[in-house]
Enzyme design. Sequence first.
Site, PDB file in Angstrom:
ATOM      1  N   HIS A 236       0.859  -1.181   0.000  1.00 33.72           N
ATOM      2  CA  HIS A 236       0.000   0.000   0.000  1.00 33.72           C
ATOM      3  C   HIS A 236       0.898   1.234   0.000  1.00 33.72           C
ATOM      4  O   HIS A 236       2.008   1.220   0.507  1.00 33.72           O
ATOM      5  CB  HIS A 236      -0.867  -0.034   1.262  1.00 33.72           C
ATOM      6  CG  HIS A 236      -1.963   0.984   1.298  1.00 33.72           C
ATOM      7  ND1 HIS A 236      -1.743   2.308   1.619  1.00 33.72           N
ATOM      8  CD2 HIS A 236      -3.297   0.864   1.088  1.00 33.72           C
ATOM      9  CE1 HIS A 236      -2.892   2.955   1.604  1.00 33.72           C
ATOM     10  NE2 HIS A 236      -3.849   2.112   1.278  1.00 33.72           N
TER      11      HIS A 236
ATOM     12  N   GLN B 110      -5.763  -4.986   6.747  1.00 30.64           N
ATOM     13  CA  GLN B 110      -6.740  -5.893   6.154  1.00 30.64           C
ATOM     14  C   GLN B 110      -6.748  -7.257   6.843  1.00 30.64           C
ATOM     15  O   GLN B 110      -7.418  -8.178   6.357  1.00 30.64           O
ATOM     16  CB  GLN B 110      -6.432  -6.078   4.671  1.00 30.64           C
ATOM     17  CG  GLN B 110      -6.475  -4.814   3.848  1.00 30.64           C
ATOM     18  CD  GLN B 110      -7.860  -4.195   3.763  1.00 30.64           C
ATOM     19  OE1 GLN B 110      -8.870  -4.867   3.950  1.00 30.64           O
ATOM     20  NE2 GLN B 110      -7.910  -2.903   3.498  1.00 30.64           N
TER      21      GLN B 110
ATOM     22  N   ASP C 151       1.879  -4.436   8.175  1.00 26.99           N
ATOM     23  CA  ASP C 151       0.642  -3.666   7.981  1.00 26.99           C
ATOM     24  C   ASP C 151      -0.526  -4.638   8.069  1.00 26.99           C
ATOM     25  O   ASP C 151      -0.756  -5.435   7.158  1.00 26.99           O
ATOM     26  CB  ASP C 151       0.700  -2.972   6.620  1.00 26.99           C
ATOM     27  CG  ASP C 151      -0.579  -2.211   6.272  1.00 26.99           C
ATOM     28  OD1 ASP C 151      -1.615  -2.422   6.923  1.00 26.99           O
ATOM     29  OD2 ASP C 151      -0.534  -1.413   5.312  1.00 26.99           O
TER      30      ASP C 151
ATOM     31  N   CYS D 231      -4.638   2.511  -3.914  1.00 24.41           N
ATOM     32  CA  CYS D 231      -3.372   2.927  -3.287  1.00 24.41           C
ATOM     33  C   CYS D 231      -2.280   1.887  -3.499  1.00 24.41           C
ATOM     34  O   CYS D 231      -1.411   1.683  -2.636  1.00 24.41           O
ATOM     35  CB  CYS D 231      -3.560   3.213  -1.789  1.00 24.41           C
ATOM     36  SG  CYS D 231      -4.612   4.633  -1.442  1.00 24.41           S
TER      37      CYS D 231
ATOM     38  N   LYS E 159     -11.756  -0.001   9.717  1.00 27.46           N
ATOM     39  CA  LYS E 159     -11.854  -1.205   8.894  1.00 27.46           C
ATOM     40  C   LYS E 159     -12.289  -2.420   9.715  1.00 27.46           C
ATOM     41  O   LYS E 159     -12.354  -3.537   9.189  1.00 27.46           O
ATOM     42  CB  LYS E 159     -10.510  -1.497   8.217  1.00 27.46           C
ATOM     43  CG  LYS E 159     -10.055  -0.405   7.245  1.00 27.46           C
ATOM     44  CD  LYS E 159      -8.722  -0.763   6.608  1.00 27.46           C
ATOM     45  CE  LYS E 159      -8.146   0.390   5.803  1.00 27.46           C
ATOM     46  NZ  LYS E 159      -8.915   0.697   4.580  1.00 27.46           N
TER      47      LYS E 159
END
Length: 414
Positions: free
Chosen positions: A129, A209, A206, A372, A232
Amino acid sequence: MTVRESGALDVERIREDFPVLDREFDGTQLVYLDNAATTQTPNRVIDAIGDYYREYNANVHRGLHQLSQEASIAYEEAHDRVAEFIGAAGREEIVFTKNTTESENLVAYAWGLRELGPGDTVVLTEMEHHASLVTWQQIAERTGADVAYIRVDQDGYLDMDHAREVIDDDTAMLSALHVSNTLGTINPVADLVDLAHDHDALAFIDGAQAVPNRPVDVEAIDADFYAFSGHKMAGPTGIGVLYGKQHLLESMGPFLYGGDMIEKVTFEESRWNELPWKFEAGTPSIAQGIALAEACDYLDEIGMGAIARHENELAQYALERFAEFDDIETFGPPAGEERGGLVSFNLDSVHAHDLSSILNDYAVAIRAGDHCTQPLHDKLGVAATARASFYVYNTREEIDVLVEAIDDARQLFA
């Protein structure tokens, strides 16, 4: 109960918790399939925000009066709850930020500017990302460090043989996605972290998600840093989380300066507050932090394992439906392979933006663009993709509505 004996989620019951899902546009029921960008918020999380403002709205760590004491306790306990949710040792390892992007920047500036220099390499993946890729690019420019990338193969997986070549003794930091927001690939983050540690490098994962839809244990992964966002995972906007191993956070200087992050200030010097407050300068997102803890409670009651299975089943069903048509191209792991709850795709001869606009006329909300991940799209050879992403409240029937709407779009451009 939100989980039946079969292990399947009681989705209809869960949907009752999310008021926005009742919305209609010109008499057509909303089908919300843009969850990788932002999930919807259940009533009890909304109530947690309202309760703060109605009952004990005050600043934290600044007052001896009752409201400030109540707000401070709730805000501090929110750190404890988030630490428990991801398997961290305690609140000292949980820094509240605005979002995953700020968490990445915090580490890049507070650690990277001091520790990186010529001869050092930051290793990323080709599916990163922009929050990771752009940030580390800029830090590398300032410090003279290099940036290298782990290849993504044609099925959307990381080339782990290439990873073992790229991660070497010059590597100072590895920054990688846990789950790709474009491909849905679930990366072997524990293996990546092990590779980094084998070369005395640090690892930043990261999890934007991943944390919303699957069990995550940061100690088992052994990441040095791990980041995610509240919006999220059925939480509010404006709140993110940076997990960092305590000894690393203690060794780093602050990213922002101001109130509450200090222990002692004189005209000559300043001393920093204890963790995690050292990294939370100024008035923080108090209501959002408290509500994030409520979101953790909500998701845990449903069961993170059940949520992961539900999302994978929906992604597999979407792939199955898309496979019925020769003019739909999908990206990422093939059908039958476990993936995160999203599918990026393109319809021949219809730009993703046009497709998204047409689907909006059918009250179907998806994402269109590069998500992104412009360099990844360049590698895929496409300017943009459409992305349908699912969450705990989505159903197979909604995917059928999506497919029907795509068919109508196909006719328009025939």
